[in-house]
Each structure stands twice: as structure tokens, then as C-alpha cells.
Design an enzyme around this catalytic site. Structure first.
Site, PDB file in Angstrom:
ATOM      1  N   ARG A 104       0.850  -1.191   0.000  1.00 35.50           N
ATOM      2  CA  ARG A 104       0.000   0.000   0.000  1.00 35.50           C
ATOM      3  C   ARG A 104       0.879   1.231   0.000  1.00 35.50           C
ATOM      4  O   ARG A 104       1.723   1.382   0.877  1.00 35.50           O
ATOM      5  CB  ARG A 104      -0.823  -0.052   1.301  1.00 35.50           C
ATOM      6  CG  ARG A 104      -2.190   0.505   1.198  1.00 35.50           C
ATOM      7  CD  ARG A 104      -2.956   0.205   2.455  1.00 35.50           C
ATOM      8  NE  ARG A 104      -2.424   0.854   3.649  1.00 35.50           N
ATOM      9  CZ  ARG A 104      -3.170   1.366   4.600  1.00 35.50           C
ATOM     10  NH1 ARG A 104      -4.474   1.325   4.514  1.00 35.50           N
ATOM     11  NH2 ARG A 104      -2.645   1.910   5.662  1.00 35.50           N
ATOM     12  N   THR A 108      -0.819   7.622  -0.940  1.00 35.85           N
ATOM     13  CA  THR A 108      -2.118   7.520  -1.639  1.00 35.85           C
ATOM     14  C   THR A 108      -2.991   6.403  -1.060  1.00 35.85           C
ATOM     15  O   THR A 108      -4.194   6.366  -1.301  1.00 35.85           O
ATOM     16  CB  THR A 108      -1.906   7.217  -3.136  1.00 35.85           C
ATOM     17  OG1 THR A 108      -1.315   5.905  -3.242  1.00 35.85           O
ATOM     18  CG2 THR A 108      -0.994   8.239  -3.789  1.00 35.85           C
ATOM     19  N   ASP A 200       0.941  -1.993  12.202  1.00 38.03           N
ATOM     20  CA  ASP A 200       1.244  -2.566  10.887  1.00 38.03           C
ATOM     21  C   ASP A 200       1.493  -4.071  11.051  1.00 38.03           C
ATOM     22  O   ASP A 200       2.514  -4.488  11.604  1.00 38.03           O
ATOM     23  CB  ASP A 200       2.477  -1.878  10.289  1.00 38.03           C
ATOM     24  CG  ASP A 200       2.707  -2.311   8.846  1.00 38.03           C
ATOM     25  OD1 ASP A 200       2.757  -1.436   7.974  1.00 38.03           O
ATOM     26  OD2 ASP A 200       2.818  -3.538   8.594  1.00 38.03           O
ATOM     27  N   ASP A 203       4.833  -5.543   9.546  1.00 37.87           N
ATOM     28  CA  ASP A 203       6.012  -5.192  10.336  1.00 37.87           C
ATOM     29  C   ASP A 203       6.048  -5.993  11.639  1.00 37.87           C
ATOM     30  O   ASP A 203       7.127  -6.427  12.077  1.00 37.87           O
ATOM     31  CB  ASP A 203       6.015  -3.691  10.647  1.00 37.87           C
ATOM     32  CG  ASP A 203       6.444  -2.855   9.443  1.00 37.87           C
ATOM     33  OD1 ASP A 203       6.989  -3.435   8.482  1.00 37.87           O
ATOM     34  OD2 ASP A 203       6.220  -1.630   9.464  1.00 37.87           O
TER      35      ASP A 203
HETATM   36  O1  LIG Z   1      -7.151  -2.396   3.055  1.00 33.96           O
HETATM   37  P1  LIG Z   1      -5.933  -1.627   2.664  1.00 33.96           P
HETATM   38  O2  LIG Z   1      -6.096  -0.150   2.887  1.00 33.96           O
HETATM   39  O3  LIG Z   1      -5.456  -1.939   1.290  1.00 33.96           O
HETATM   40  O4  LIG Z   1      -4.795  -2.013   3.708  1.00 33.96           O
HETATM   41  C1  LIG Z   1      -4.543  -3.312   4.094  1.00 33.96           C
HETATM   42  C2  LIG Z   1      -3.222  -3.785   3.545  1.00 33.96           C
HETATM   43  O5  LIG Z   1      -2.146  -3.073   4.170  1.00 33.96           O
HETATM   44  C3  LIG Z   1      -1.246  -4.002   4.755  1.00 33.96           C
HETATM   45  O6  LIG Z   1      -0.242  -4.365   3.878  1.00 33.96           O
HETATM   46  P2  LIG Z   1       1.016  -3.438   3.599  1.00 33.96           P
HETATM   47  O7  LIG Z   1       0.779  -2.555   2.423  1.00 33.96           O
HETATM   48  O8  LIG Z   1       1.432  -2.769   4.862  1.00 33.96           O
HETATM   49  O9  LIG Z   1       2.095  -4.484   3.123  1.00 33.96           O
HETATM   50  P3  LIG Z   1       2.907  -5.545   4.016  1.00 33.96           P
HETATM   51  O10 LIG Z   1       1.954  -6.660   4.308  1.00 33.96           O
HETATM   52  O11 LIG Z   1       4.028  -5.925   3.129  1.00 33.96           O
HETATM   53  O12 LIG Z   1       3.366  -4.851   5.279  1.00 33.96           O
HETATM   54  C4  LIG Z   1      -2.144  -5.178   5.086  1.00 33.96           C
HETATM   55  O13 LIG Z   1      -1.451  -6.360   5.319  1.00 33.96           O
HETATM   56  C5  LIG Z   1      -3.058  -5.231   3.890  1.00 33.96           C
HETATM   57  O14 LIG Z   1      -2.511  -5.947   2.789  1.00 33.96           O
HETATM   58  O1  LIG Z   2      -4.056  -0.679  10.455  1.00 36.65           O
HETATM   59  C1  LIG Z   2      -3.512  -1.170   9.430  1.00 36.65           C
HETATM   60  C2  LIG Z   2      -3.891  -0.771   8.146  1.00 36.65           C
HETATM   61  C3  LIG Z   2      -3.273  -1.339   7.084  1.00 36.65           C
HETATM   62  N1  LIG Z   2      -2.303  -2.262   7.282  1.00 36.65           N
HETATM   63  C4  LIG Z   2      -1.921  -2.639   8.518  1.00 36.65           C
HETATM   64  O2  LIG Z   2      -1.030  -3.474   8.661  1.00 36.65           O
HETATM   65  N2  LIG Z   2      -2.538  -2.072   9.572  1.00 36.65           N
HETATM   66 MG   LIG Z   3       2.549  -3.479   6.213  1.00 39.29          MG
END
Ligand SMILES: O=P(O)(O)OC[C@H]1O[C@H](OP(=O)(O)OP(=O)(O)O)[C@H](O)[C@@H]1O
Ligand SMILES: O=c1cc[nH]c(=O)[nH]1
Ligand SMILES: [Mg+2]
Length: 209
Positions: A104, A108, A200, A203
Site C-alpha cells: 500500500r 495515496t 502494521d 512489520d
Molecule cells: O485495506 P488496505 O487499505 O489496502 O490495507 C490493508 C493492507 O495493508 C497491509 O499491507 P502493507 O501494504 O502494509 O504491506 P505488508 O503486508 O508488506 O506490510 C495489510 O497487510 C493489507 O494488505
Molecule cells: O491498520 C492497518 C492498516 C493497514 N495495514 C496494517 O497493517 N494495519
Molecule cells: Mg505493512
């Protein structure tokens, strides 16, 4: 909300509370995510098709049900969705595993694809898409769009925590998808993080910042 199941089981709720605690470290966090996925998977897979096979018990021969074929695919949304895969494989070790890489954009909040590999053929499989967090819903909608473009039809989505905004968006975009949610939280904040949420998820599972 007939295509949404909130898992109200006390064990799931207890473990989610432990996940939320910022003092919970990576190792414990990873274990909890996996355990929650197993508990949620038990509920989400209650309609897996069965077939009758013949088995000889110590007493007599009988017809008895087993899971039909090897029809399940688990598709985590990378990275955080990976944390739920082993929890589901604990229930169905023969399931195939696909991967969809999405991140994400911090500003944006739009999802960007960087990887997609799905088991073939995908058409006849029940597909369980996993991601602990459903925030704006952008990532889940994009992942399910991809799976449908590749021919996927029978799709379930499993998340540990959802925001009302994301749940609504996913339901509207994919009304045919069964959605399983561990806990429905209050709202998103201005950075599109779920409140109270757990931070997150990626993370916290992988120990990155
Ligand atoms: O519903 P949304 O607004 O799209 O957000 C949710 C997404 O954000 C996080 O991923 P992230 O982009 O942090 O990637 P990661 O899993 O690699 O940390 C989470 O694991 C989802 O995939
Ligand atoms: O709260 C949130 C939103 C998006 N992705 C995450 O990991 N946590
Ligand atoms: Mg993430």
C-alpha cells in the site's frame, strides 16, 4: 450482511486482544496470528465438499465421509497474509498455496502489485485469500480482482481485523465472496490505519519497521 461472518469465539477474541498489545513481540505475534487463522479456518471451511469412501473399522466395513479431492488453495496477500498460511495448512495440509504481492502506497493508500503466482488450474478450487488487515479494502479488492481475472470463482476472504470502511468496499466490489472477520473495529484514522487495530501487521509479523 449475509456474506460476512464475524468470528465471535472467545478464543479468537482473547488472542486478538493479545495481538493488539504493543508489548507483544514478533515471536508471540506470529504464533497468535497462526493460531487465529486455524480457529477462523475451522469456521470458514465448514462447507468443504465431502465424498463417501469405504473404510474397514475393527468391527465392520462402512461408507464414511472424507474431504473430496485436493480442491483448496490458500492465497496470502504478501507480506502480512503469509502469517496466516500455516494456520490453515494445519487443517488442510494438502492445500496448494498461491501468492499475491501487494503493498500500500504510504501517501495515496493505493495498492501496488509486485508478484502474482497462483496454482493452476484455479477454476475448480475453493480459494481462501488471507490478510490480517482489511483497512480501506483496496488491497483485498485488487487481490480478488486478480484471482477472478485468472479464472478463480469460489473465493473466501479471511482477515483478523476489519475497518467498517474496508468491509463495505469489499462487499460492494465482490458480493459473491464470503468474508470472515475476527473483529470489526471502529474506524480508519487519517493515515488509513485501523483504530484501535494492532498497528502494521506485516512489520509486527516480520520484525521490520
Ligand atoms: O485495506 P488496505 O487499505 O489496502 O490495507 C490493508 C493492507 O495493508 C497491509 O499491507 P502493507 O501494504 O502494509 O504491506 P505488508 O503486508 O508488506 O506490510 C495489510 O497487510 C493489507 O494488505
Ligand atoms: O491498520 C492497518 C492498516 C493497514 N495495514 C496494517 O497493517 N494495519
Ligand atoms: Mg505493512
Amino acid at each position: 450482511m449475509e456474506n460476512v461472518t464475524i468470528i465471535e469465539h472467545p478464543l479468537v477474541q482473547h488472542k486478538i486482544s493479545m495481538l493488539r498489545d504493543k508489548r507483544t513481540g514478533t515471536n508471540e505475534f506470529r504464533t497468535l496470528i497462526e493460531e487465529i487463522a486455524t480457529l477462523m479456518g475451522y469456521e470458514a471451511l465448514r462447507d468443504l465438499p465431502l465424498e463417501e469412501v469405504e473404510v474397514e473399522t475393527p468391527i465392520e466395513t462402512c461408507m464414511t465421509p472424507v474431504i473430496a479431492g485436493k480442491k483448496l488453495a490458500v492465497v496470502p496477500i504478501l507480506r502480512a497474509g503469509l502469517g496466516m498460511v500455516n494456520g490453515i495448512l494445519a487443517l488442510v495440509p494438502t492445500a496448494k498455496v498461491g501468492h499475491i504481492g501487494l503493498y500500500r502506497d504510504e501517501k495515496t493508500h493505493q495498492p501496488h502489485e509486485y508478484f502474482c503466482k497462483l496454482p493452476d488450474p484455479i477454476e475448480q478450487r475453493t480459494i481462501v485469500v488471507t490478510d490480517p488487515m482489511l483497512a480501506t479494502g483496496g488491497s483485498a479488492v485488487a487481490a480478488i480482482d486478480f484471482i477472478k481475472q485468472h479464472g478463480g470463482k469460489h473465493i473466501k476472504f479471511m482477515c483478523v481485523i476489519a475497518a467498517p470502511e474496508g468491509l463495505e468496499r469489499l462487499r460492494k466490489a465482490h458480493p459473491d465472496v464470503q468474508i470472515y472477520v475476527g473483529h470489526l473495529d471502529r474506524q480508519l484514522n487519517e493515515k488509513a490505519y485501523i483504530c484501535p487495530g494492532l498497528g502494521d501487521a506485516g512489520d509486527r509479523i516480520f520484525g521490520t519497521k
